[in-house]
Design an enzyme around this catalytic site. Structure first.
Site, PDB file in Angstrom:
ATOM      1  N   THR A  91      36.953  45.683  39.943  1.00 34.85           N
ATOM      2  CA  THR A  91      36.741  46.895  40.737  1.00 34.85           C
ATOM      3  C   THR A  91      36.916  48.179  39.930  1.00 34.85           C
ATOM      4  O   THR A  91      36.074  49.077  39.987  1.00 34.85           O
ATOM      5  CB  THR A  91      37.697  46.907  41.945  1.00 34.85           C
ATOM      6  OG1 THR A  91      37.402  45.774  42.768  1.00 34.85           O
ATOM      7  CG2 THR A  91      37.551  48.184  42.761  1.00 34.85           C
ATOM      8  N   HIS A 321      37.273  37.849  49.189  1.00 32.35           N
ATOM      9  CA  HIS A 321      38.417  37.164  48.586  1.00 32.35           C
ATOM     10  C   HIS A 321      39.083  36.225  49.585  1.00 32.35           C
ATOM     11  O   HIS A 321      39.544  35.134  49.217  1.00 32.35           O
ATOM     12  CB  HIS A 321      39.441  38.189  48.096  1.00 32.35           C
ATOM     13  CG  HIS A 321      39.138  38.758  46.750  1.00 32.35           C
ATOM     14  ND1 HIS A 321      39.152  38.002  45.598  1.00 32.35           N
ATOM     15  CD2 HIS A 321      38.808  40.022  46.370  1.00 32.35           C
ATOM     16  CE1 HIS A 321      38.847  38.773  44.558  1.00 32.35           C
ATOM     17  NE2 HIS A 321      38.628  40.001  45.003  1.00 32.35           N
ATOM     18  N   ASP A 364      30.312  47.065  42.653  1.00 32.16           N
ATOM     19  CA  ASP A 364      31.169  47.101  41.466  1.00 32.16           C
ATOM     20  C   ASP A 364      31.253  45.745  40.773  1.00 32.16           C
ATOM     21  O   ASP A 364      31.743  45.645  39.661  1.00 32.16           O
ATOM     22  CB  ASP A 364      32.575  47.596  41.822  1.00 32.16           C
ATOM     23  CG  ASP A 364      33.222  46.773  42.923  1.00 32.16           C
ATOM     24  OD1 ASP A 364      32.538  45.952  43.570  1.00 32.16           O
ATOM     25  OD2 ASP A 364      34.430  46.958  43.153  1.00 32.16           O
TER      26      ASP A 364
END
Length: 557
Positions: A91, A321, A364
Protein backbone atom coordinates in the site's frame (compact mmCIF):
# COMPACT_ATOMS: atom_id res chain seq x y z
CA UNK A 1 3.81 73.40 -46.24
CA UNK A 2 2.07 70.59 -48.13
CA UNK A 3 4.85 68.20 -47.14
CA UNK A 4 4.35 69.07 -43.45
CA UNK A 5 0.62 68.37 -43.70
CA UNK A 6 1.25 65.01 -45.42
CA UNK A 7 3.83 64.10 -42.79
CA UNK A 8 1.43 64.96 -39.97
CA UNK A 9 -1.34 62.86 -41.52
CA UNK A 10 0.99 59.91 -41.96
CA UNK A 11 2.24 60.27 -38.38
CA UNK A 12 -1.30 60.30 -36.99
CA UNK A 13 -2.18 57.26 -39.09
CA UNK A 14 0.82 55.40 -37.74
CA UNK A 15 -0.12 56.25 -34.17
CA UNK A 16 -3.72 55.17 -34.79
CA UNK A 17 -2.61 51.87 -36.35
CA UNK A 18 -0.17 51.34 -33.50
CA UNK A 19 -2.86 51.83 -30.87
CA UNK A 20 -5.24 49.64 -32.86
CA UNK A 21 -2.62 46.89 -33.08
CA UNK A 22 -1.96 47.19 -29.35
CA UNK A 23 -5.68 46.83 -28.66
CA UNK A 24 -5.92 43.80 -30.94
CA UNK A 25 -2.89 42.17 -29.34
CA UNK A 26 -4.32 42.82 -25.88
CA UNK A 27 -7.59 41.30 -27.01
CA UNK A 28 -5.80 38.20 -28.38
CA UNK A 29 -3.81 37.84 -25.14
CA UNK A 30 -7.03 37.93 -23.21
CA UNK A 31 -8.48 35.24 -25.45
CA UNK A 32 -5.37 33.12 -25.06
CA UNK A 33 -5.43 33.58 -21.29
CA UNK A 34 -9.07 32.50 -21.17
CA UNK A 35 -8.34 29.57 -23.50
CA UNK A 36 -5.42 28.44 -21.34
CA UNK A 37 -7.47 28.68 -18.17
CA UNK A 38 -10.44 26.85 -19.65
CA UNK A 39 -8.19 24.06 -20.98
CA UNK A 40 -7.28 22.93 -17.47
CA UNK A 41 -9.79 21.09 -15.28
CA UNK A 42 -11.03 22.92 -12.23
CA UNK A 43 -10.45 19.80 -10.15
CA UNK A 44 -8.37 16.64 -10.55
CA UNK A 45 -9.55 13.64 -8.54
CA UNK A 46 -7.03 10.83 -8.15
CA UNK A 47 -8.75 7.64 -6.98
CA UNK A 48 -6.87 4.60 -5.69
CA UNK A 49 -8.86 1.45 -4.95
CA UNK A 50 -6.81 -0.52 -2.44
CA UNK A 51 -6.12 -4.13 -3.58
CA UNK A 52 -8.14 -3.89 -6.81
CA UNK A 53 -7.11 -6.52 -9.33
CA UNK A 54 -7.75 -5.66 -12.99
CA UNK A 55 -10.09 -8.60 -13.44
CA UNK A 56 -12.57 -7.14 -10.93
CA UNK A 57 -13.54 -4.73 -13.72
CA UNK A 58 -14.37 -7.60 -16.05
CA UNK A 59 -15.62 -10.22 -13.54
CA UNK A 60 -18.16 -7.92 -11.95
CA UNK A 61 -18.90 -5.79 -15.04
CA UNK A 62 -22.45 -7.04 -15.50
CA UNK A 63 -23.26 -6.22 -11.88
CA UNK A 64 -22.19 -2.58 -12.21
CA UNK A 65 -24.58 0.25 -12.98
CA UNK A 66 -24.03 2.85 -15.68
CA UNK A 67 -22.80 5.68 -13.47
CA UNK A 68 -19.64 4.34 -11.80
CA UNK A 69 -16.98 2.09 -13.34
CA UNK A 70 -18.96 1.80 -16.58
CA UNK A 71 -19.22 5.56 -16.92
CA UNK A 72 -15.46 5.85 -16.70
CA UNK A 73 -15.04 3.09 -19.30
CA UNK A 74 -17.78 4.28 -21.67
CA UNK A 75 -16.89 7.98 -21.55
CA UNK A 76 -13.18 7.83 -20.75
CA UNK A 77 -10.05 5.81 -21.52
CA UNK A 78 -9.34 2.27 -20.33
CA UNK A 79 -5.71 1.10 -20.10
CA UNK A 80 -6.23 -2.65 -19.97
CA UNK A 81 -2.62 -3.74 -19.63
CA UNK A 82 -1.53 -1.55 -16.73
CA UNK A 83 1.09 -2.89 -14.30
CA UNK A 84 3.31 -2.06 -11.39
CA UNK A 85 6.91 -2.13 -12.56
CA UNK A 86 8.55 -2.81 -9.21
CA UNK A 87 8.50 -5.00 -6.11
CA UNK A 88 7.15 -4.90 -3.40
CA UNK A 89 3.49 -4.30 -4.25
CA UNK A 90 2.29 -2.90 -0.95
CA UNK A 91 0.00 0.00 0.00
CA UNK A 92 2.63 2.58 0.99
CA UNK A 93 4.87 2.18 -2.07
CA UNK A 94 1.79 1.88 -4.30
CA UNK A 95 0.25 5.17 -3.28
CA UNK A 96 3.62 6.94 -3.40
CA UNK A 97 4.38 5.58 -6.89
CA UNK A 98 0.99 6.52 -8.39
CA UNK A 99 1.34 10.16 -7.40
CA UNK A 100 5.13 10.72 -7.69
CA UNK A 101 5.51 9.03 -11.06
CA UNK A 102 8.44 6.92 -9.92
CA UNK A 103 9.33 3.79 -7.94
CA UNK A 104 10.76 3.06 -4.47
CA UNK A 105 14.23 3.27 -5.99
CA UNK A 106 13.77 7.04 -6.03
CA UNK A 107 10.84 8.01 -3.79
CA UNK A 108 12.22 5.86 -0.97
CA UNK A 109 8.97 4.33 0.32
CA UNK A 110 10.24 0.75 0.10
CA UNK A 111 7.40 -0.85 2.08
CA UNK A 112 4.67 -0.05 4.59
CA UNK A 113 7.16 -0.68 7.39
CA UNK A 114 10.86 -1.27 6.96
CA UNK A 115 14.04 -1.74 8.94
CA UNK A 116 15.93 1.54 9.18
CA UNK A 117 19.65 0.94 8.86
CA UNK A 118 20.52 4.17 10.68
CA UNK A 119 18.23 4.04 13.73
CA UNK A 120 18.38 0.20 13.85
CA UNK A 121 14.61 -0.09 14.24
CA UNK A 122 11.46 -0.62 12.21
CA UNK A 123 9.89 2.57 10.86
CA UNK A 124 6.45 3.23 9.37
CA UNK A 125 6.16 4.88 5.96
CA UNK A 126 3.96 7.72 7.27
CA UNK A 127 5.01 7.74 10.94
CA UNK A 128 6.36 11.01 12.37
CA UNK A 129 6.89 11.50 16.10
CA UNK A 130 7.75 15.16 15.53
CA UNK A 131 4.09 16.03 14.87
CA UNK A 132 0.98 15.65 17.01
CA UNK A 133 -2.52 14.34 16.46
CA UNK A 134 -5.31 16.72 15.51
CA UNK A 135 -8.86 15.63 16.23
CA UNK A 136 -8.03 12.85 18.70
CA UNK A 137 -6.17 12.39 21.97
CA UNK A 138 -4.60 9.18 20.67
CA UNK A 139 -1.28 9.05 18.81
CA UNK A 140 -3.06 7.96 15.59
CA UNK A 141 -2.37 11.38 14.10
CA UNK A 142 1.41 11.36 14.45
CA UNK A 143 1.84 11.09 10.70
CA UNK A 144 3.36 13.01 7.78
CA UNK A 145 4.90 12.38 4.33
CA UNK A 146 8.46 13.16 5.50
CA UNK A 147 9.86 9.73 4.52
CA UNK A 148 8.79 10.18 0.89
CA UNK A 149 11.80 11.70 -0.86
CA UNK A 150 10.24 13.18 -4.01
CA UNK A 151 7.31 15.41 -4.95
CA UNK A 152 3.89 14.29 -6.09
CA UNK A 153 2.04 15.87 -9.01
CA UNK A 154 -0.14 17.54 -6.37
CA UNK A 155 3.01 19.20 -4.99
CA UNK A 156 3.94 20.40 -8.46
CA UNK A 157 0.46 21.82 -8.97
CA UNK A 158 0.78 23.72 -5.69
CA UNK A 159 4.14 25.14 -6.78
CA UNK A 160 2.86 26.01 -10.26
CA UNK A 161 -0.17 27.89 -8.90
CA UNK A 162 1.85 29.72 -6.23
CA UNK A 163 0.05 27.62 -3.61
CA UNK A 164 -3.35 28.87 -4.76
CA UNK A 165 -4.48 25.47 -6.04
CA UNK A 166 -5.60 23.37 -3.09
CA UNK A 167 -4.68 19.75 -2.33
CA UNK A 168 -6.74 17.56 -0.01
CA UNK A 169 -6.00 13.86 0.66
CA UNK A 170 -8.62 11.45 2.04
CA UNK A 171 -8.56 7.75 2.99
CA UNK A 172 -9.50 5.37 5.77
CA UNK A 173 -5.78 4.49 5.96
CA UNK A 174 -3.41 7.27 7.01
CA UNK A 175 -0.80 6.34 4.41
CA UNK A 176 -3.49 6.27 1.71
CA UNK A 177 -4.33 9.90 2.49
CA UNK A 178 -0.89 11.29 3.25
CA UNK A 179 1.45 9.99 0.54
CA UNK A 180 -0.73 10.89 -2.49
CA UNK A 181 -1.34 14.44 -1.24
CA UNK A 182 2.40 15.07 -0.99
CA UNK A 183 4.46 17.48 1.06
CA UNK A 184 2.61 20.72 0.39
CA UNK A 185 -0.98 19.57 0.87
CA UNK A 186 -3.45 21.84 2.59
CA UNK A 187 -4.65 18.78 4.49
CA UNK A 188 -4.78 15.01 4.65
CA UNK A 189 -7.50 13.25 6.63
CA UNK A 190 -7.81 9.63 7.72
CA UNK A 191 -10.25 7.63 9.83
CA UNK A 192 -9.54 6.78 13.44
CA UNK A 193 -11.89 4.01 14.51
CA UNK A 194 -11.75 2.23 17.85
CA UNK A 195 -14.18 3.90 20.25
CA UNK A 196 -14.10 7.28 18.48
CA UNK A 197 -15.01 6.89 14.80
CA UNK A 198 -13.52 10.23 13.75
CA UNK A 199 -11.74 11.75 10.78
CA UNK A 200 -8.43 13.14 12.03
CA UNK A 201 -5.23 14.81 10.83
CA UNK A 202 -1.87 15.99 12.21
CA UNK A 203 -0.07 19.20 13.10
CA UNK A 204 1.98 18.73 9.93
CA UNK A 205 -1.06 20.28 8.22
CA UNK A 206 -2.98 22.24 10.86
CA UNK A 207 -3.47 22.85 14.56
CA UNK A 208 -7.23 22.38 14.68
CA UNK A 209 -9.75 20.67 12.43
CA UNK A 210 -11.73 22.93 10.10
CA UNK A 211 -15.36 23.47 11.07
CA UNK A 212 -16.64 21.32 8.22
CA UNK A 213 -14.62 18.33 9.50
CA UNK A 214 -15.78 18.86 13.09
CA UNK A 215 -19.35 19.13 11.84
CA UNK A 216 -18.98 15.91 9.86
CA UNK A 217 -17.59 14.07 12.91
CA UNK A 218 -20.43 15.42 15.05
CA UNK A 219 -23.01 14.22 12.51
CA UNK A 220 -22.45 10.60 13.58
CA UNK A 221 -22.35 9.52 9.96
CA UNK A 222 -19.86 6.79 10.91
CA UNK A 223 -22.23 5.41 13.56
CA UNK A 224 -25.02 5.20 10.98
CA UNK A 225 -23.07 2.47 9.17
CA UNK A 226 -22.98 0.19 12.21
CA UNK A 227 -25.86 -1.81 10.79
CA UNK A 228 -26.45 -5.09 9.01
CA UNK A 229 -24.24 -5.90 6.04
CA UNK A 230 -26.06 -8.17 3.65
CA UNK A 231 -25.64 -8.58 -0.09
CA UNK A 232 -27.07 -5.73 -2.15
CA UNK A 233 -28.72 -8.19 -4.53
CA UNK A 234 -29.97 -11.75 -4.05
CA UNK A 235 -26.89 -13.76 -3.12
CA UNK A 236 -27.89 -16.49 -5.58
CA UNK A 237 -27.13 -14.04 -8.39
CA UNK A 238 -23.54 -13.59 -7.22
CA UNK A 239 -22.25 -16.13 -9.71
CA UNK A 240 -18.91 -14.34 -10.20
CA UNK A 241 -17.54 -15.53 -6.85
CA UNK A 242 -17.22 -18.75 -4.84
CA UNK A 243 -19.60 -20.25 -2.31
CA UNK A 244 -20.45 -18.14 0.73
CA UNK A 245 -19.68 -20.94 3.19
CA UNK A 246 -16.12 -22.19 2.67
CA UNK A 247 -12.83 -22.78 4.48
CA UNK A 248 -10.87 -19.92 2.92
CA UNK A 249 -12.26 -16.91 4.81
CA UNK A 250 -11.44 -15.51 8.24
CA UNK A 251 -14.55 -13.47 9.04
CA UNK A 252 -15.21 -11.54 12.24
CA UNK A 253 -14.60 -12.48 15.86
CA UNK A 254 -17.87 -13.41 17.54
CA UNK A 255 -19.47 -14.92 14.42
CA UNK A 256 -19.04 -18.64 13.93
CA UNK A 257 -19.08 -18.58 10.14
CA UNK A 258 -17.91 -16.02 7.59
CA UNK A 259 -21.29 -15.94 5.88
CA UNK A 260 -23.88 -13.25 5.16
CA UNK A 261 -25.46 -11.36 6.84
CA UNK A 262 -23.21 -9.55 9.35
CA UNK A 263 -24.71 -7.60 12.25
CA UNK A 264 -22.03 -4.94 12.63
CA UNK A 265 -23.58 -3.30 15.68
CA UNK A 266 -23.50 -6.63 17.53
CA UNK A 267 -20.01 -7.52 16.31
CA UNK A 268 -18.26 -4.19 16.83
CA UNK A 269 -17.30 -4.77 20.50
CA UNK A 270 -15.20 -7.83 19.59
CA UNK A 271 -13.77 -6.31 16.40
CA UNK A 272 -12.22 -2.99 17.35
CA UNK A 273 -15.34 -0.84 17.68
CA UNK A 274 -15.60 1.49 14.69
CA UNK A 275 -12.67 -0.34 13.12
CA UNK A 276 -15.07 -3.04 11.96
CA UNK A 277 -16.32 -0.59 9.32
CA UNK A 278 -12.92 -0.72 7.65
CA UNK A 279 -13.46 -4.36 6.65
CA UNK A 280 -16.89 -3.73 5.11
CA UNK A 281 -18.07 -1.80 2.04
CA UNK A 282 -19.46 0.82 4.41
CA UNK A 283 -15.91 2.08 4.95
CA UNK A 284 -15.92 3.07 1.28
CA UNK A 285 -19.35 4.69 1.63
CA UNK A 286 -18.09 6.68 4.62
CA UNK A 287 -15.05 7.76 2.59
CA UNK A 288 -17.34 8.92 -0.22
CA UNK A 289 -19.48 10.89 2.23
CA UNK A 290 -16.39 12.59 3.61
CA UNK A 291 -14.96 13.30 0.15
CA UNK A 292 -18.17 15.07 -0.87
CA UNK A 293 -18.08 17.05 2.38
CA UNK A 294 -14.49 18.06 1.55
CA UNK A 295 -15.45 19.26 -1.93
CA UNK A 296 -18.09 21.48 -0.38
CA UNK A 297 -16.18 22.52 2.75
CA UNK A 298 -12.96 23.38 0.89
CA UNK A 299 -14.80 24.81 -2.15
CA UNK A 300 -12.76 22.58 -4.45
CA UNK A 301 -13.13 23.28 -8.16
CA UNK A 302 -14.88 26.60 -7.61
CA UNK A 303 -12.46 28.76 -9.60
CA UNK A 304 -10.20 28.50 -12.65
CA UNK A 305 -7.18 27.44 -10.59
CA UNK A 306 -6.88 23.65 -10.55
CA UNK A 307 -7.36 21.90 -7.23
CA UNK A 308 -6.42 18.28 -6.44
CA UNK A 309 -8.42 15.79 -4.39
CA UNK A 310 -6.91 12.38 -3.68
CA UNK A 311 -9.26 9.65 -2.53
CA UNK A 312 -8.17 6.14 -1.56
CA UNK A 313 -10.83 3.51 -0.95
CA UNK A 314 -9.13 1.42 1.73
CA UNK A 315 -11.93 -0.99 2.66
CA UNK A 316 -11.48 -3.10 -0.45
CA UNK A 317 -8.08 -4.11 0.93
CA UNK A 318 -9.40 -5.01 4.38
CA UNK A 319 -12.20 -7.08 2.85
CA UNK A 320 -9.77 -8.87 0.53
CA UNK A 321 -7.35 -9.69 3.33
CA UNK A 322 -10.19 -10.99 5.48
CA UNK A 323 -12.29 -12.95 2.99
CA UNK A 324 -10.11 -13.57 -0.08
CA UNK A 325 -10.37 -12.40 -3.67
CA UNK A 326 -12.93 -15.06 -4.66
CA UNK A 327 -15.42 -14.30 -1.88
CA UNK A 328 -19.03 -13.15 -2.00
CA UNK A 329 -17.92 -10.38 0.35
CA UNK A 330 -15.44 -9.01 -2.21
CA UNK A 331 -18.06 -9.14 -4.95
CA UNK A 332 -20.60 -7.26 -2.84
CA UNK A 333 -17.97 -4.73 -1.84
CA UNK A 334 -17.24 -3.85 -5.48
CA UNK A 335 -20.93 -3.70 -6.38
CA UNK A 336 -21.41 -1.21 -3.55
CA UNK A 337 -18.23 0.71 -4.44
CA UNK A 338 -19.63 1.16 -7.94
CA UNK A 339 -22.67 2.85 -6.38
CA UNK A 340 -20.40 5.08 -4.28
CA UNK A 341 -18.45 6.12 -7.38
CA UNK A 342 -21.73 7.02 -9.07
CA UNK A 343 -22.70 9.14 -6.07
CA UNK A 344 -19.34 10.91 -6.18
CA UNK A 345 -19.49 11.58 -9.93
CA UNK A 346 -23.06 12.90 -9.68
CA UNK A 347 -21.94 15.21 -6.89
CA UNK A 348 -19.03 16.45 -8.99
CA UNK A 349 -21.38 17.06 -11.94
CA UNK A 350 -23.64 19.18 -9.75
CA UNK A 351 -21.00 21.05 -7.77
CA UNK A 352 -17.99 21.38 -10.09
CA UNK A 353 -19.69 20.95 -13.45
CA UNK A 354 -20.03 18.30 -16.13
CA UNK A 355 -16.81 18.33 -18.16
CA UNK A 356 -15.04 20.62 -15.70
CA UNK A 357 -13.13 17.96 -13.75
CA UNK A 358 -10.77 15.08 -14.53
CA UNK A 359 -10.64 11.73 -12.74
CA UNK A 360 -8.25 8.81 -12.85
CA UNK A 361 -8.76 5.51 -11.07
CA UNK A 362 -6.17 2.84 -10.37
CA UNK A 363 -5.04 0.56 -7.54
CA UNK A 364 -2.02 0.31 -5.24
CA UNK A 365 -1.60 -3.44 -5.88
CA UNK A 366 -3.63 -6.55 -6.65
CA UNK A 367 -3.83 -9.78 -4.64
CA UNK A 368 -3.33 -13.52 -4.91
CA UNK A 369 -6.12 -16.08 -4.72
CA UNK A 370 -6.10 -17.85 -1.37
CA UNK A 371 -3.42 -20.54 -1.85
CA UNK A 372 -5.53 -23.10 0.03
CA UNK A 373 -8.31 -22.49 -2.50
CA UNK A 374 -5.86 -22.80 -5.40
CA UNK A 375 -4.69 -26.13 -3.96
CA UNK A 376 -8.30 -27.32 -3.86
CA UNK A 377 -8.52 -26.88 -7.64
CA UNK A 378 -5.07 -28.42 -8.29
CA UNK A 379 -3.17 -25.17 -8.93
CA UNK A 380 0.34 -25.05 -7.40
CA UNK A 381 0.37 -22.70 -4.41
CA UNK A 382 1.16 -22.79 -0.72
CA UNK A 383 2.52 -21.24 2.45
CA UNK A 384 6.02 -20.48 3.64
CA UNK A 385 7.19 -22.29 6.78
CA UNK A 386 9.10 -19.44 8.39
CA UNK A 387 10.09 -21.46 11.46
CA UNK A 388 11.75 -24.11 9.31
CA UNK A 389 13.57 -21.47 7.27
CA UNK A 390 14.74 -19.67 10.41
CA UNK A 391 16.10 -22.86 11.99
CA UNK A 392 18.03 -23.79 8.86
CA UNK A 393 19.41 -20.31 8.44
CA UNK A 394 20.58 -19.99 12.04
CA UNK A 395 22.40 -23.33 11.76
CA UNK A 396 24.09 -22.15 8.56
CA UNK A 397 25.22 -18.90 10.21
CA UNK A 398 26.60 -20.70 13.25
CA UNK A 399 28.42 -23.30 11.13
CA UNK A 400 29.82 -20.73 8.68
CA UNK A 401 30.60 -17.79 10.97
CA UNK A 402 30.33 -19.08 14.53
CA UNK A 403 27.51 -16.59 15.27
CA UNK A 404 24.17 -15.39 13.96
CA UNK A 405 24.83 -11.85 15.17
CA UNK A 406 25.88 -10.71 11.71
CA UNK A 407 22.15 -10.46 10.93
CA UNK A 408 20.42 -7.26 12.02
CA UNK A 409 16.96 -7.89 10.61
CA UNK A 410 14.91 -10.02 8.23
CA UNK A 411 11.78 -8.34 6.87
CA UNK A 412 9.97 -7.70 3.58
CA UNK A 413 11.84 -10.65 2.03
CA UNK A 414 15.13 -8.86 2.66
CA UNK A 415 18.06 -9.70 4.91
CA UNK A 416 19.90 -6.81 6.57
CA UNK A 417 23.48 -7.45 7.67
CA UNK A 418 25.38 -5.92 10.58
CA UNK A 419 28.19 -4.34 8.62
CA UNK A 420 30.19 -3.27 11.64
CA UNK A 421 30.11 -6.81 13.03
CA UNK A 422 31.16 -8.23 9.67
CA UNK A 423 34.01 -5.73 9.46
CA UNK A 424 35.17 -6.49 13.01
CA UNK A 425 35.29 -10.20 12.14
CA UNK A 426 37.54 -9.48 9.18
CA UNK A 427 34.93 -10.68 6.69
CA UNK A 428 34.25 -9.25 3.24
CA UNK A 429 30.72 -7.82 2.97
CA UNK A 430 30.18 -8.92 -0.63
CA UNK A 431 31.40 -12.44 0.13
CA UNK A 432 28.96 -12.73 3.03
CA UNK A 433 26.11 -11.47 0.87
CA UNK A 434 26.91 -14.01 -1.82
CA UNK A 435 27.21 -16.87 0.66
CA UNK A 436 23.83 -16.06 2.22
CA UNK A 437 22.18 -15.78 -1.19
CA UNK A 438 23.59 -19.18 -2.17
CA UNK A 439 22.33 -20.67 1.10
CA UNK A 440 18.83 -19.23 0.85
CA UNK A 441 18.29 -20.44 -2.71
CA UNK A 442 18.54 -24.01 -1.42
CA UNK A 443 15.48 -23.58 0.84
CA UNK A 444 12.02 -24.83 -0.07
CA UNK A 445 9.94 -22.37 -2.12
CA UNK A 446 12.68 -19.78 -2.49
CA UNK A 447 12.65 -19.18 -6.22
CA UNK A 448 15.40 -16.57 -6.59
CA UNK A 449 17.90 -14.64 -4.49
CA UNK A 450 19.80 -11.47 -5.31
CA UNK A 451 22.41 -9.44 -3.49
CA UNK A 452 22.59 -5.69 -3.06
CA UNK A 453 25.85 -5.93 -4.98
CA UNK A 454 23.97 -7.24 -8.02
CA UNK A 455 21.26 -4.59 -7.67
CA UNK A 456 23.91 -1.85 -7.58
CA UNK A 457 26.20 -3.12 -10.30
CA UNK A 458 23.96 -4.71 -12.95
CA UNK A 459 21.33 -3.02 -15.11
CA UNK A 460 18.34 -5.34 -15.41
CA UNK A 461 15.79 -4.51 -18.11
CA UNK A 462 13.34 -7.43 -18.04
CA UNK A 463 11.82 -9.98 -15.71
CA UNK A 464 11.52 -10.02 -11.95
CA UNK A 465 15.08 -8.73 -11.72
CA UNK A 466 14.07 -5.39 -13.27
CA UNK A 467 11.10 -5.10 -10.91
CA UNK A 468 13.31 -5.81 -7.90
CA UNK A 469 15.81 -3.21 -9.05
CA UNK A 470 13.07 -0.57 -9.46
CA UNK A 471 12.03 -1.29 -5.89
CA UNK A 472 15.58 -1.28 -4.53
CA UNK A 473 16.69 1.86 -2.74
CA UNK A 474 20.43 1.75 -2.13
CA UNK A 475 20.31 3.54 1.23
CA UNK A 476 17.20 1.84 2.60
CA UNK A 477 16.97 -1.67 1.16
CA UNK A 478 18.60 -4.84 2.47
CA UNK A 479 21.70 -6.82 1.58
CA UNK A 480 20.02 -9.95 0.22
CA UNK A 481 16.62 -10.08 -1.50
CA UNK A 482 14.47 -13.22 -1.57
CA UNK A 483 11.77 -14.16 -4.09
CA UNK A 484 9.29 -16.90 -3.22
CA UNK A 485 7.72 -19.41 -5.58
CA UNK A 486 4.61 -18.36 -7.51
CA UNK A 487 1.54 -18.16 -5.22
CA UNK A 488 3.53 -19.09 -2.10
CA UNK A 489 2.94 -16.60 0.68
CA UNK A 490 3.84 -15.95 4.29
CA UNK A 491 0.30 -15.49 5.58
CA UNK A 492 -2.61 -17.21 7.29
CA UNK A 493 -4.49 -19.98 5.47
CA UNK A 494 -7.54 -17.72 5.17
CA UNK A 495 -7.81 -14.49 3.21
CA UNK A 496 -5.65 -12.99 0.47
CA UNK A 497 -2.47 -10.95 0.51
CA UNK A 498 -0.05 -9.31 -1.93
CA UNK A 499 3.49 -8.01 -2.38
CA UNK A 500 5.02 -9.96 -5.26
CA UNK A 501 6.00 -9.00 -8.80
CA UNK A 502 3.62 -11.51 -10.34
CA UNK A 503 0.63 -10.63 -12.50
CA UNK A 504 -1.96 -11.16 -9.79
CA UNK A 505 -0.25 -8.38 -7.81
CA UNK A 506 0.95 -6.09 -10.62
CA UNK A 507 -2.01 -6.01 -13.05
CA UNK A 508 -4.41 -3.29 -11.89
CA UNK A 509 -6.97 -1.00 -13.55
CA UNK A 510 -6.14 2.39 -15.00
CA UNK A 511 -9.12 4.50 -16.08
CA UNK A 512 -9.09 8.16 -17.09
CA UNK A 513 -12.31 10.16 -17.40
CA UNK A 514 -13.41 13.78 -17.77
CA UNK A 515 -11.94 17.00 -19.10
CA UNK A 516 -9.06 16.58 -21.52
CA UNK A 517 -9.45 12.81 -21.81
CA UNK A 518 -10.05 10.83 -25.00
CA UNK A 519 -12.59 8.04 -25.26
CA UNK A 520 -10.89 4.75 -26.03
CA UNK A 521 -8.96 1.78 -24.77
CA UNK A 522 -5.59 0.10 -25.27
CA UNK A 523 -3.78 -3.15 -24.60
CA UNK A 524 -0.46 -1.31 -24.92
CA UNK A 525 1.45 -1.83 -21.70
CA UNK A 526 1.38 1.08 -19.31
CA UNK A 527 3.04 1.28 -15.92
CA UNK A 528 2.07 3.00 -12.70
CA UNK A 529 4.76 5.74 -12.93
CA UNK A 530 3.13 6.93 -16.18
CA UNK A 531 0.10 8.31 -14.31
CA UNK A 532 1.67 11.34 -12.61
CA UNK A 533 3.44 12.71 -15.71
CA UNK A 534 0.23 12.21 -17.70
CA UNK A 535 -1.73 14.37 -15.26
CA UNK A 536 1.15 16.85 -15.12
CA UNK A 537 1.13 17.12 -18.91
CA UNK A 538 -2.63 17.60 -18.88
CA UNK A 539 -2.22 20.49 -16.43
CA UNK A 540 0.83 21.96 -18.15
CA UNK A 541 2.90 21.77 -14.98
CA UNK A 542 6.33 20.36 -14.13
CA UNK A 543 6.57 16.62 -13.72
CA UNK A 544 7.23 15.42 -10.15
CA UNK A 545 10.93 15.92 -9.48
CA UNK A 546 11.80 12.22 -9.37
CA UNK A 547 9.40 11.08 -12.07
CA UNK A 548 10.58 8.25 -14.32
CA UNK A 549 7.29 7.58 -16.12
CA UNK A 550 6.16 8.90 -19.49
CA UNK A 551 2.99 10.86 -20.36
CA UNK A 552 0.36 8.68 -22.01
CA UNK A 553 -0.35 10.90 -25.02
CA UNK A 554 -3.07 8.62 -26.36
CA UNK A 555 -5.38 9.21 -23.39
CA UNK A 556 -5.45 12.98 -23.81
CA UNK A 557 -7.51 15.07 -26.23
Amino acid sequence: MMNRILFSILFLCCITVSFAQREVVTSIDEVLDQSEISSSPKLVIGIVVDQMRYDYLTRFYNKFGDGGFKRMINEGFNCKNNHFNYVPTYTGPGHASVFTGTTPKYHGVISNNWYDKVSKEMVYCAGDNSVQSVGTQSNAGQMSPHRMLTTSFADENRLFTQMRGKTIGIAIKDRGAILPAGHTANAAYWFHGRDEGLWISSTFYMNTLPKWVSDFNASETAASYLKEWDTMYDISTYTESGSDDNNFERGFTGKEKATFPYDLAALKADNGGFDILKATPYGNSLTTDFAMAAIKGEELGKDAITDVLTVSFSSTDYVGHNFGVNSKEVEDTYIRLDKDLERLFNYLDANVGVGAYTVFLTADHGAVDVPAYLNSVNIPAGYIDNNERKAKFQKFLTDAYGTNEIIEDISNNQIFLDREKIKSMGLNLNDVREAIANEQISYDHVAKTYTATAMNSTQFVTGIEALLQNGFNQKRSGDVILVNDVAYISYSRTGSTHGSGLNYDTHVPLLFFGKGIQHGETYQKTVIPDIAPTISALLGISFPNGSTGQPLEFVMD
